[in-house]
Motif scaffolding. Structure first.
Motif, short mmCIF file in Angstrom:
data_model
loop_
_atom_site.label_atom_id
_atom_site.label_comp_id
_atom_site.label_asym_id
_atom_site.label_seq_id
_atom_site.Cartn_x
_atom_site.Cartn_y
_atom_site.Cartn_z
N UNK A 31 0.83 -1.20 0.00
CA UNK A 31 0.00 0.00 0.00
C UNK A 31 0.87 1.25 0.00
N UNK A 32 0.40 2.31 -0.64
CA UNK A 32 1.17 3.56 -0.61
C UNK A 32 1.08 4.23 0.77
N UNK A 33 2.13 4.96 1.11
CA UNK A 33 2.19 5.63 2.41
C UNK A 33 0.99 6.55 2.63
N UNK A 34 0.55 7.24 1.59
CA UNK A 34 -0.59 8.15 1.70
C UNK A 34 -1.83 7.41 2.21
N UNK A 35 -2.08 6.22 1.67
CA UNK A 35 -3.25 5.44 2.10
C UNK A 35 -3.12 5.01 3.56
N UNK A 36 -1.92 4.59 3.94
CA UNK A 36 -1.69 4.15 5.31
C UNK A 36 -1.90 5.31 6.28
N UNK A 37 -1.35 6.46 5.96
CA UNK A 37 -1.49 7.63 6.83
C UNK A 37 -2.94 8.07 6.91
N UNK A 38 -3.66 8.08 5.79
CA UNK A 38 -5.08 8.43 5.81
C UNK A 38 -5.87 7.49 6.71
N UNK A 39 -5.58 6.19 6.59
CA UNK A 39 -6.29 5.22 7.42
C UNK A 39 -6.03 5.46 8.90
N UNK A 40 -4.78 5.76 9.24
CA UNK A 40 -4.45 6.04 10.64
C UNK A 40 -5.18 7.28 11.14
N UNK A 41 -5.24 8.31 10.32
CA UNK A 41 -5.94 9.54 10.71
C UNK A 41 -7.43 9.27 10.90
#
Length: 73
Positions: A31-41
């Motif tokens: 997964x791209x970092x952007x997707x991971x960070x969005x999910x965490x937020x």
């Protein structure tokens, strides 16, 4: 315009350890970092009251030096 995709670009500063951990996680999951960070937020639980209290505390927290009059002795 669909509000879901309205974009605000952000820059974050990560330690090398944090960056490496994110990169490893992304490599493992594909997964791209952007997707991971969005999910965490999205997983953060913040109530309106908590957010309001935090904002008020940030606005009212300041340190002001007020000189004291010299004592006459």
């Amino acid at each position: 315009m669909n509000k879901k995709w309205a974009v605000k670009r952000m820059t974050i500063n990560l330690t090398s350890t944090e960056s490496e951990k994110l990169e490893r996680y992304c490599a493992i999951t594909g997964r791209p970092a952007t997707d991971v960070i969005r999910e965490l937020i999205r997983s953060l639980e913040v109530t309106h009251l908590q957010a309001s209290e935090h904002f008020t505390a940030m606005k009212t927290t300041s340190i002001t030096h007020v000189p004291q009059p010299a004592s006459i002795g």
